[in-house]
Write a protein that holds these residues in place. Structure first.
Motif, PDB file in Angstrom:
ATOM      1  N   ARG A   1       0.706  -1.226   0.123  1.00 32.94           N
ATOM      2  CA  ARG A   1      -0.050   0.071   0.238  1.00 32.94           C
ATOM      3  C   ARG A   1       0.820   1.218   0.063  1.00 32.94           C
ATOM      4  O   ARG A   1       1.580   1.677   0.845  1.00 32.94           O
ATOM      5  N   PRO A   2       0.860   1.993  -1.107  1.00 31.88           N
ATOM      6  CA  PRO A   2       1.747   2.998  -1.308  1.00 31.88           C
ATOM      7  C   PRO A   2       1.664   4.163  -0.209  1.00 31.88           C
ATOM      8  O   PRO A   2       2.482   4.924   0.249  1.00 31.88           O
ATOM      9  N   GLU A   3       0.555   4.421   0.272  1.00 32.03           N
ATOM     10  CA  GLU A   3       0.187   5.433   1.186  1.00 32.03           C
ATOM     11  C   GLU A   3       0.492   4.758   2.865  1.00 32.03           C
ATOM     12  O   GLU A   3       0.471   5.696   3.781  1.00 32.03           O
ATOM     13  N   SER A   4       0.933   3.717   3.017  1.00 28.42           N
ATOM     14  CA  SER A   4       1.095   2.980   4.422  1.00 28.42           C
ATOM     15  C   SER A   4       2.574   3.372   4.764  1.00 28.42           C
ATOM     16  O   SER A   4       3.606   3.510   4.002  1.00 28.42           O
ATOM     17  N   PRO A   5       2.622   3.854   6.060  1.00 23.84           N
ATOM     18  CA  PRO A   5       3.807   3.985   6.766  1.00 23.84           C
ATOM     19  C   PRO A   5       4.850   2.861   6.612  1.00 23.84           C
ATOM     20  O   PRO A   5       6.010   2.965   6.793  1.00 23.84           O
ATOM     21  N   THR A   6       4.266   1.584   6.410  1.00 23.42           N
ATOM     22  CA  THR A   6       4.975   0.322   6.358  1.00 23.42           C
ATOM     23  C   THR A   6       5.213  -0.129   4.874  1.00 23.42           C
ATOM     24  O   THR A   6       5.456  -1.422   4.474  1.00 23.42           O
ATOM     25  N   TYR A   7       4.968   0.825   3.820  1.00 20.47           N
ATOM     26  CA  TYR A   7       4.904   0.329   2.411  1.00 20.47           C
ATOM     27  C   TYR A   7       6.366  -0.088   2.348  1.00 20.47           C
ATOM     28  O   TYR A   7       7.449   0.165   2.661  1.00 20.47           O
ATOM     29  N   LEU A   8       6.320  -1.574   1.483  1.00 22.82           N
ATOM     30  CA  LEU A   8       7.337  -2.164   1.244  1.00 22.82           C
ATOM     31  C   LEU A   8       8.236  -2.946   2.242  1.00 22.82           C
ATOM     32  O   LEU A   8       9.115  -3.544   2.057  1.00 22.82           O
ATOM     33  N   THR A   9       7.663  -2.844   3.376  1.00 22.86           N
ATOM     34  CA  THR A   9       8.044  -3.558   4.402  1.00 22.86           C
ATOM     35  C   THR A   9       7.605  -5.083   4.741  1.00 22.86           C
ATOM     36  O   THR A   9       6.233  -5.159   4.430  1.00 22.86           O
ATOM     37  N   HIS A  10       8.243  -6.161   5.034  1.00 29.03           N
ATOM     38  CA  HIS A  10       7.930  -7.196   5.092  1.00 29.03           C
ATOM     39  C   HIS A  10       7.967  -7.954   6.631  1.00 29.03           C
ATOM     40  O   HIS A  10       9.100  -7.643   7.551  1.00 29.03           O
ATOM     41  N   ILE A  11       7.221  -9.101   6.967  1.00 28.54           N
ATOM     42  CA  ILE A  11       7.699  -9.897   7.766  1.00 28.54           C
ATOM     43  C   ILE A  11       7.417 -11.316   7.388  1.00 28.54           C
ATOM     44  O   ILE A  11       6.862 -11.689   6.737  1.00 28.54           O
ATOM     45  N   GLY A  12       7.952 -12.279   8.458  1.00 25.06           N
ATOM     46  CA  GLY A  12       7.912 -13.563   8.159  1.00 25.06           C
ATOM     47  C   GLY A  12       7.618 -14.244   9.248  1.00 25.06           C
ATOM     48  O   GLY A  12       8.051 -13.945  10.325  1.00 25.06           O
ATOM     49  N   VAL A  13       6.571 -15.257   9.408  1.00 25.63           N
ATOM     50  CA  VAL A  13       6.093 -15.905  10.481  1.00 25.63           C
ATOM     51  C   VAL A  13       6.336 -17.534  10.042  1.00 25.63           C
ATOM     52  O   VAL A  13       5.903 -17.924   8.928  1.00 25.63           O
ATOM     53  N   GLU A  14       6.330 -18.304  10.911  1.00 29.26           N
ATOM     54  CA  GLU A  14       6.656 -19.706  11.057  1.00 29.26           C
ATOM     55  C   GLU A  14       5.291 -20.345  11.276  1.00 29.26           C
ATOM     56  O   GLU A  14       4.780 -19.901  12.252  1.00 29.26           O
ATOM     57  N   LEU A  15       4.621 -20.880  10.266  1.00 33.86           N
ATOM     58  CA  LEU A  15       3.277 -21.437  10.415  1.00 33.86           C
ATOM     59  C   LEU A  15       3.582 -23.033  10.424  1.00 33.86           C
ATOM     60  O   LEU A  15       3.928 -23.609   9.390  1.00 33.86           O
ATOM     61  N   THR A  16       3.057 -23.652  11.472  1.00 34.10           N
ATOM     62  CA  THR A  16       3.203 -25.204  11.558  1.00 34.10           C
ATOM     63  C   THR A  16       1.907 -25.918  11.705  1.00 34.10           C
ATOM     64  O   THR A  16       1.017 -25.262  12.207  1.00 34.10           O
ATOM     65  N   ALA A  17       2.011 -27.108  11.537  1.00 34.74           N
ATOM     66  CA  ALA A  17       0.864 -27.950  11.893  1.00 34.74           C
ATOM     67  C   ALA A  17       0.660 -28.039  13.527  1.00 34.74           C
ATOM     68  O   ALA A  17      -0.159 -28.183  14.055  1.00 34.74           O
ATOM     69  N   SER A  18       1.812 -27.926  14.174  1.00 36.55           N
ATOM     70  CA  SER A  18       1.865 -28.308  15.683  1.00 36.55           C
ATOM     71  C   SER A  18       1.497 -26.905  16.427  1.00 36.55           C
ATOM     72  O   SER A  18       0.661 -26.790  17.458  1.00 36.55           O
ATOM     73  N   ASN A  19       1.996 -25.614  15.809  1.00 33.58           N
ATOM     74  CA  ASN A  19       1.786 -24.484  16.391  1.00 33.58           C
ATOM     75  C   ASN A  19       0.286 -23.927  15.954  1.00 33.58           C
ATOM     76  O   ASN A  19      -0.359 -23.042  16.824  1.00 33.58           O
ATOM     77  N   ARG A  20      -0.344 -24.557  15.080  1.00 35.64           N
ATOM     78  CA  ARG A  20      -1.714 -24.143  14.807  1.00 35.64           C
ATOM     79  C   ARG A  20      -1.829 -22.901  14.585  1.00 35.64           C
ATOM     80  O   ARG A  20      -2.976 -22.356  14.391  1.00 35.64           O
ATOM     81  N   ARG A  21      -1.081 -21.876  14.511  1.00 36.93           N
ATOM     82  CA  ARG A  21      -1.055 -20.353  14.170  1.00 36.93           C
ATOM     83  C   ARG A  21      -1.682 -20.067  12.613  1.00 36.93           C
ATOM     84  O   ARG A  21      -1.333 -20.994  11.624  1.00 36.93           O
ATOM     85  N   ALA A  22      -2.402 -18.973  12.714  1.00 39.07           N
ATOM     86  CA  ALA A  22      -2.812 -18.478  11.274  1.00 39.07           C
ATOM     87  C   ALA A  22      -2.212 -17.193  11.180  1.00 39.07           C
ATOM     88  O   ALA A  22      -1.723 -16.434  11.993  1.00 39.07           O
ATOM     89  N   LEU A  23      -2.297 -16.543   9.779  1.00 37.44           N
ATOM     90  CA  LEU A  23      -1.544 -15.238   9.268  1.00 37.44           C
ATOM     91  C   LEU A  23      -2.904 -14.777   8.607  1.00 37.44           C
ATOM     92  O   LEU A  23      -3.103 -15.188   7.689  1.00 37.44           O
ATOM     93  N   TYR A  24      -3.128 -13.477   9.066  1.00 35.21           N
ATOM     94  CA  TYR A  24      -4.269 -12.640   8.506  1.00 35.21           C
ATOM     95  C   TYR A  24      -3.448 -11.854   7.478  1.00 35.21           C
ATOM     96  O   TYR A  24      -2.578 -11.053   7.945  1.00 35.21           O
ATOM     97  N   VAL A  25      -3.754 -11.624   5.912  1.00 37.28           N
ATOM     98  CA  VAL A  25      -3.089 -11.061   5.302  1.00 37.28           C
ATOM     99  C   VAL A  25      -4.057  -9.834   4.748  1.00 37.28           C
ATOM    100  O   VAL A  25      -5.081 -10.469   4.132  1.00 37.28           O
ATOM    101  N   PRO A  26      -3.754  -8.819   4.698  1.00 33.61           N
ATOM    102  CA  PRO A  26      -4.746  -7.670   4.442  1.00 33.61           C
ATOM    103  C   PRO A  26      -4.625  -7.422   2.873  1.00 33.61           C
ATOM    104  O   PRO A  26      -3.826  -7.755   2.328  1.00 33.61           O
ATOM    105  N   GLU A  27      -5.590  -6.817   2.485  1.00 36.22           N
ATOM    106  CA  GLU A  27      -5.778  -6.392   0.924  1.00 36.22           C
ATOM    107  C   GLU A  27      -4.607  -5.835   0.809  1.00 36.22           C
ATOM    108  O   GLU A  27      -3.927  -4.672   1.387  1.00 36.22           O
ATOM    109  N   MET A  28      -3.872  -5.600  -0.570  1.00 33.34           N
ATOM    110  CA  MET A  28      -2.619  -5.208  -0.981  1.00 33.34           C
ATOM    111  C   MET A  28      -1.508  -5.392  -0.238  1.00 33.34           C
ATOM    112  O   MET A  28      -0.645  -4.753  -0.222  1.00 33.34           O
ATOM    113  N   PHE A  29      -1.376  -6.725   0.159  1.00 39.37           N
ATOM    114  CA  PHE A  29      -0.264  -7.272   0.656  1.00 39.37           C
ATOM    115  C   PHE A  29       0.175  -8.166  -0.152  1.00 39.37           C
ATOM    116  O   PHE A  29      -0.451  -9.160  -0.716  1.00 39.37           O
TER     117      PHE A  29
END
Length: 181
Positions: A89-117
């Motif tokens: 999102r060009p108007e975002s203060p975190t434009y072109l910033t990324h994060i990485g998250v480990e998702l596993t069957a055992s941690n059962r964690r999910a990641l919500y990805v907003p529009e324009m990511f």
């Protein structure tokens, strides 16, 4: 569900709130009311499944532009993945910033990805299986992508890439997108 906002505005890690008993546990993985209460788009237009034979397989970095921009809820149901999202999102203060998250069957964690990511992941195990709940229909004319190894992004993938589609390998570099080449 336990919602933890990341450094990228509107992107959340979602952990299960387990209700254990002698049989195991019960946990909600999605609730439109809880998503809306956190300002997240609760629409699910499609559910997708991807399976990866080999550790090191990389898929991404994909996104769709308006008016077909997608939200995604990503969960690894077998094995493990390293999931990366990039704020496009060009108007975002975190434009072109990324994060990485480990998702596993055992941690059962999910990641919500907003529009324009942009979104992509690398399989950390053989046989990694991933479920996507997507908030918009796949619309090829609005699909975009970024190179996984773009020097502007400086994403540190945990493994060497073993498998990747030609389409993903050939997305343009950001430099050419930003200067309109």
């Amino acid at each position: 569900m336990l919602f933890t906002e990341t450094i990228l505005k509107d992107a959340f890690i979602i952990d299960l709130e387990e209700k254990p008993d002698h049989r195991g546990f019960f946990a909600r993985t999605f609730c439109a009311e809880e998503f809306a209460a956190h300002g997240l788009k609760p629409t699910v237009a499609q559910c997708n499944l991807s399976f990866n034979h080999k550790k090191g397989t990389l898929r991404g970095m994909h996104y769709q532009i308006l008016p077909a921009a997608e939200t995604k809820l990503i969960r690894c149901i077998q094995g493990a993945i390293y999931d990366v999202i990039i704020d496009m999102r060009p108007e975002s203060p975190t434009y072109l910033t990324h994060i990485g998250v480990e998702l596993t069957a055992s941690n059962r964690r999910a990641l919500y990805v907003p529009e324009m990511f942009a979104h992509g992941y690398q399989a950390l195990t053989d046989g990694a299986e991933v479920v996507y709940q997507v908030g918009e229909f796949y619309t090829p004319g609005y699909e975009r992508g970024l190179r996984y190894d773009d020097p502007i992004l400086e994403i540190s993938w945990p493994l060497s890439v073993t498998e990747m589609s030609d389409k993903d390998r050939n997305w343009p570099l950001l430099e050419s997108i930003l200067i309109g080449v």
